[in-house]
Design a protein around this motif. Structure first.
Motif, PDB file in Angstrom:
ATOM      1  N   GLU A  41       0.846  -1.187   0.000  1.00 53.92           N
ATOM      2  CA  GLU A  41       0.000   0.000   0.000  1.00 53.92           C
ATOM      3  C   GLU A  41       0.885   1.242   0.000  1.00 53.92           C
ATOM      4  OE1 GLU A  41      -4.131   1.492   2.042  1.00 53.92           O
ATOM      5  OE2 GLU A  41      -2.928   0.020   3.099  1.00 53.92           O
ATOM      6  N   ALA A  54      -6.401  -4.062  -8.493  1.00 58.22           N
ATOM      7  CA  ALA A  54      -7.728  -4.169  -7.900  1.00 58.22           C
ATOM      8  C   ALA A  54      -7.743  -5.539  -7.225  1.00 58.22           C
ATOM      9  CB  ALA A  54      -8.801  -4.087  -8.977  1.00 58.22           C
ATOM     10  N   SER A  80      -7.067   1.036  -6.474  1.00 55.01           N
ATOM     11  CA  SER A  80      -6.714   0.883  -5.059  1.00 55.01           C
ATOM     12  C   SER A  80      -5.430   1.672  -4.820  1.00 55.01           C
ATOM     13  CB  SER A  80      -6.483  -0.595  -4.707  1.00 55.01           C
ATOM     14  OG  SER A  80      -5.238  -1.040  -5.240  1.00 55.01           O
ATOM     15  N   ARG A  81      -4.895   1.507  -3.639  1.00 53.42           N
ATOM     16  CA  ARG A  81      -3.578   2.063  -3.333  1.00 53.42           C
ATOM     17  C   ARG A  81      -2.537   0.946  -3.243  1.00 53.42           C
ATOM     18  NH1 ARG A  81      -4.681   5.419   1.778  1.00 53.42           N
ATOM     19  NH2 ARG A  81      -2.507   4.907   2.040  1.00 53.42           N
ATOM     20  N   TYR A  82      -2.873  -0.251  -3.756  1.00 56.36           N
ATOM     21  CA  TYR A  82      -1.943  -1.375  -3.739  1.00 56.36           C
ATOM     22  C   TYR A  82      -1.060  -1.342  -4.982  1.00 56.36           C
ATOM     23  CZ  TYR A  82      -4.272  -3.350   0.286  1.00 56.36           C
ATOM     24  OH  TYR A  82      -4.771  -3.551   1.538  1.00 56.36           O
TER      25      TYR A  82
END
Length: 185
Positions: A41, A54, A80-82
């Protein structure tokens, strides 16, 4: 690769040697098959620097199913923030996909695009990594990483830290760099 899964470790993404990320990824591959990517993250304003995943949760806290991948998305459109960081355990099926994958972002063949197709088929998982990682693709971060890791090594650290203190003291005193070819004894 002889039809076997294989690991890809990108050289500009250094994982601290005390971490067990690759071992965990191999465990996930053995249990779930398919391909496995490392995910971390990152702040939203940095996601444009990475491939972004995602994800859907699984029964394991540190494992997700990757449902989609986007190479370097704008923060407003990122799923996402991944961020996908430079560790992959890839199924040999990736080669068939790469053969038919057209050039993507920047006119380059993107592994992220091939993994997107495999993710859509449900065969990509991610390991959520929260350990020590160094982005050595950035010149200043590369230098900080080398100094940090050298200082932490028991065989190099004591002498290197002594040399570094002397070097910085000389710079602070305005003496300019001295002969730095040998660390202090």
């Amino acid at each position: 690769m002889g039809g076997r899964p294989f690991a890809v470790l990108l050289g500009d993404d250094l994982i601290d040697p005390r971490e067990t990320l690759l071992s965990r990824m191999l465990e996930v591959r053995a249990a779930r098959e398919g391909s496995v990517v490392a995910l971390m993250e990152v702040p939203a304003e940095q996601i444009h620097l990475y491939g972004c995943a995602a994800v859907e949760a699984t029964s394991e806290a540190d494992v997700v199913r990757v449902t989609g991948l986007v190479e370097k998305p704008a923060p407003a459109t990122a799923p996402s923030r991944y961020a996908v960081i430079g560790r992959y355990v890839l199924d040999p099926a990736v080669f068939d996909v790469l053969e038919r994958t057209p050039p993507g972002r920047g006119g380059e063949l993107q592994l992220t695009d091939a993994l997107q197709e495999l993710a859509a088929a449900g065969t990509v998982h991610g390991v959520l990594f929260r350990g020590r990682r160094y982005d050595t693709g950035d010149k200043a971060e590369y230098l900080r990483t080398v100094v940090r890791l050298a200082c932490e090594r028991p065989d190099l650290g004591p002498r290197f830290r002594a040399w570094l203190r002397d070097f910085v003291a000389a710079l602070d005193a305005g003496a300019g760099p001295q002969d730095t070819s040998r660390p202090a004894a």
